[in-house]
Motif scaffolding. Structure first.
Motif, mmCIF file in Angstrom:
data_model
loop_
_atom_site.group_PDB
_atom_site.id
_atom_site.type_symbol
_atom_site.label_atom_id
_atom_site.label_comp_id
_atom_site.label_asym_id
_atom_site.label_seq_id
_atom_site.Cartn_x
_atom_site.Cartn_y
_atom_site.Cartn_z
ATOM 1 N N ASN A 168 -5.796 -3.315 -11.074
ATOM 2 C CA ASN A 168 -6.014 -1.985 -10.498
ATOM 3 C C ASN A 168 -5.515 -0.887 -11.436
ATOM 4 O OD1 ASN A 168 -7.233 -2.852 -8.191
ATOM 5 N ND2 ASN A 168 -5.444 -2.629 -6.872
ATOM 6 N N LYS A 171 -8.049 -0.541 -14.127
ATOM 7 C CA LYS A 171 -9.331 0.008 -13.673
ATOM 8 C C LYS A 171 -9.204 1.477 -13.283
ATOM 9 C CE LYS A 171 -10.244 -2.822 -10.260
ATOM 10 N NZ LYS A 171 -10.881 -3.591 -9.184
ATOM 11 N N TYR A 172 -8.199 1.779 -12.430
ATOM 12 C CA TYR A 172 -8.119 3.142 -11.887
ATOM 13 C C TYR A 172 -7.246 4.059 -12.739
ATOM 14 C CZ TYR A 172 -10.136 0.585 -8.061
ATOM 15 O OH TYR A 172 -10.957 -0.219 -7.317
ATOM 16 N N ASP A 202 0.807 3.071 -13.911
ATOM 17 C CA ASP A 202 -0.279 3.582 -14.753
ATOM 18 C C ASP A 202 -0.199 5.100 -14.787
ATOM 19 O OD1 ASP A 202 -2.295 4.977 -12.914
ATOM 20 O OD2 ASP A 202 -2.028 3.053 -11.876
ATOM 21 N N TYR A 220 -10.494 -0.994 2.433
ATOM 22 C CA TYR A 220 -10.198 0.431 2.285
ATOM 23 C C TYR A 220 -10.248 0.825 0.805
ATOM 24 C CZ TYR A 220 -8.269 5.011 3.164
ATOM 25 O OH TYR A 220 -8.112 6.368 3.260
ATOM 26 N N VAL A 222 -10.245 4.413 -1.850
ATOM 27 C CA VAL A 222 -10.051 5.862 -1.887
ATOM 28 C C VAL A 222 -11.355 6.547 -2.248
ATOM 29 C CG1 VAL A 222 -8.854 7.744 -3.062
ATOM 30 C CG2 VAL A 222 -7.627 5.637 -2.479
ATOM 31 N N GLY A 232 -14.789 -3.235 -7.573
ATOM 32 C CA GLY A 232 -13.790 -3.604 -6.572
ATOM 33 C C GLY A 232 -14.437 -4.114 -5.297
ATOM 34 N N THR A 233 -13.656 -4.902 -4.537
ATOM 35 C CA THR A 233 -14.159 -5.367 -3.237
ATOM 36 C C THR A 233 -13.429 -4.650 -2.102
ATOM 37 O OG1 THR A 233 -12.491 -7.097 -3.102
ATOM 38 C CG2 THR A 233 -14.599 -7.689 -4.121
ATOM 39 N N GLY A 234 -12.305 -3.986 -2.423
ATOM 40 C CA GLY A 234 -11.508 -3.346 -1.377
ATOM 41 C C GLY A 234 -10.604 -4.343 -0.661
ATOM 42 N N GLY A 236 -8.404 -6.479 -2.574
ATOM 43 C CA GLY A 236 -7.290 -6.860 -3.451
ATOM 44 C C GLY A 236 -5.912 -6.577 -2.856
ATOM 45 N N LEU A 237 -5.693 -5.338 -2.417
ATOM 46 C CA LEU A 237 -4.352 -4.984 -1.922
ATOM 47 C C LEU A 237 -4.057 -5.603 -0.557
ATOM 48 C CD1 LEU A 237 -3.999 -1.286 -3.154
ATOM 49 C CD2 LEU A 237 -2.851 -3.329 -4.032
HETATM 50 P P1 ADP Z 1 -10.524 -2.697 -5.008
HETATM 51 O O1 ADP Z 1 -11.106 -4.054 -5.025
HETATM 52 O O2 ADP Z 1 -11.468 -1.626 -4.551
HETATM 53 O O3 ADP Z 1 -9.829 -2.362 -6.277
HETATM 54 P P2 ADP Z 1 -7.916 -2.785 -3.720
HETATM 55 O O4 ADP Z 1 -7.570 -3.262 -2.356
HETATM 56 O O5 ADP Z 1 -7.298 -3.500 -4.877
HETATM 57 O O6 ADP Z 1 -9.477 -2.781 -3.796
HETATM 58 O O7 ADP Z 1 -7.538 -1.243 -3.815
HETATM 59 C C1 ADP Z 1 -7.952 -0.369 -2.789
HETATM 60 C C2 ADP Z 1 -8.210 1.014 -3.334
HETATM 61 O O8 ADP Z 1 -6.971 1.626 -3.727
HETATM 62 C C3 ADP Z 1 -9.075 1.062 -4.574
HETATM 63 O O9 ADP Z 1 -10.450 1.051 -4.251
HETATM 64 C C4 ADP Z 1 -8.641 2.366 -5.228
HETATM 65 O O10 ADP Z 1 -9.358 3.435 -4.620
HETATM 66 C C5 ADP Z 1 -7.173 2.493 -4.822
HETATM 67 N N1 ADP Z 1 -6.234 2.082 -5.903
HETATM 68 C C6 ADP Z 1 -5.662 0.874 -6.062
HETATM 69 N N2 ADP Z 1 -4.843 0.855 -7.131
HETATM 70 C C7 ADP Z 1 -4.907 2.092 -7.680
HETATM 71 C C8 ADP Z 1 -4.278 2.720 -8.828
HETATM 72 N N3 ADP Z 1 -3.425 2.054 -9.637
HETATM 73 N N4 ADP Z 1 -4.582 4.034 -9.064
HETATM 74 C C9 ADP Z 1 -5.433 4.714 -8.259
HETATM 75 N N5 ADP Z 1 -6.049 4.177 -7.164
HETATM 76 C C10 ADP Z 1 -5.794 2.889 -6.883
#
Ligand code: ADP
Length: 270
Positions: A168, A171-172, A202, A220, A222, A232-234, A236-237
């Motif tokens: 993440n 990517k972000y 990051d 979920y 953002v 992303g699949t949403g 991961g977290l």
């Molecule tokens: P995804 O598979 O979309 O990455 P996650 O569950 O890992 O799903 O993350 C959910 C959302 O949280 C992401 O779609 C992104 O919008 C936001 N996000 C996660 N990590 C970060 C980060 N390091 N910086 C900014 N936004 C993040």
């Protein structure tokens, strides 16, 4: 909560006869919690089906186009096949994540207790994410004073956690060009090490505060468009949160929008 008083045999008619019931059994069913869990399950199935249907619809559309209008067009065929491969990959990632989540959920009540070397988990993950880091032109820097950072856990699951957090950040947060991974000892009373913390920072766009509490919810995101582009699949977290709960570890997220984000994992003291 739902209250249902039940008068057992022997007490019936007691009130009319004017004497006190022998005993009263009160059953308290916490239906609210039960309903909430049921609701979460049905929502999850609905969301998962919706997420899978999108790439499937796109695949069907391209197959129909290839059977009809684009039948003789070599250039279009090449382009469409590439998109179809990408959509099939998206379906595979979704299915992998859905299975991962249900695997972790099944084991939710068992605490893993094998000694795991956090330094090794981080090195292993950083190596496996090397190609993505190079592709996005981001440098991953690991900060650890050395020695053995040992926690009780499940190595494969902890790799999944660290992989999700660093991926993440890459990517972000790719705009920041650097990701810092820190393993830090947290001092207990008397200067002894009481627990370990792992921090992934990051320097990208960060996360607006109103989204922070919802980040670990399934599906979920953002910014739906950018996370689609980022593959992303949403989930991961949500997987990270479940694994950490099983480890009795905490996830903390701190972010200043525009400056980046830090995801911290705090393991419990031994
Ligand atoms: P995804 O598979 O979309 O990455 P996650 O569950 O890992 O799903 O993350 C959910 C959302 O949280 C992401 O779609 C992104 O919008 C936001 N996000 C996660 N990590 C970060 C980060 N390091 N910086 C900014 N936004 C993040």
């Amino acid at each position: 909560a739902h209250l249902s008083p039940i008068y057992l045999p022997g007490s019936s008619g007691a009130a009319e006869r004017g004497d006190v019931p022998d005993f009263v059994l009160v059953v308290i069913n916490d239906l609210t919690e039960q309903r909430r869990l049921e609701r979460m399950r049905t929502d999850f199935v609905a969301n998962a089906s919706h997420e899978l249907r999108t790439p499937l619809a796109s695949l069907t559309g391209f197959i129909e186009t290839l059977q009809g209008p684009a039948k003789e067009d070599d250039a279009a065929r090449e382009r469409f096949l590439n998109i179809m491969l990408e959509q099939a990959g998206r379906m595979r990632r979704l299915i992998d994540d859905i299975l991962s989540l249900s695997r972790v959920e099944l084991k939710a009540h068992v605490r893993p207790d094998t000694p795991v070397d956090l330094g090794e988990v981080v090195r292993h993950t950083v190596d496996s994410l090397g190609p993505l880091a190079r592709e996005l032109e981001v440098a991953i820097e690991v900060h650890f004073s050395g020695g053995l950072a040992e926690v009780k856990g499940d190595r494969d699951e902890l790799i999944e956690v660290v992989e999700n957090l660093i991926e993440n950040a890459l990517k972000y947060g790719s705009a920041g060009k650097r990701v810092d991974v820190r393993i830090e000892a947290e001092k207990g009373p008397g200067d002894g090490i009481s627990s370990w913390g792992l921090h992934v920072t990051d320097y990208g766009e960060g996360i607006p505060p109103e989204h922070l509490p919802r980040l670990t919810e399934r599906f979920y995101r953002v910014d739906v468009d950018s996370s689609r582009v980022m593959r992303g699949t949403g989930l991961g977290l949500a997987i990270v949160k479940h694994i950490l709960t099983r480890h009795r570890a905490r996830l903390e997220i701190v972010s200043s929008p525009g400056k980046g984000a830090t995801f911290s994992v705090r393991f419990p003291p031994d």
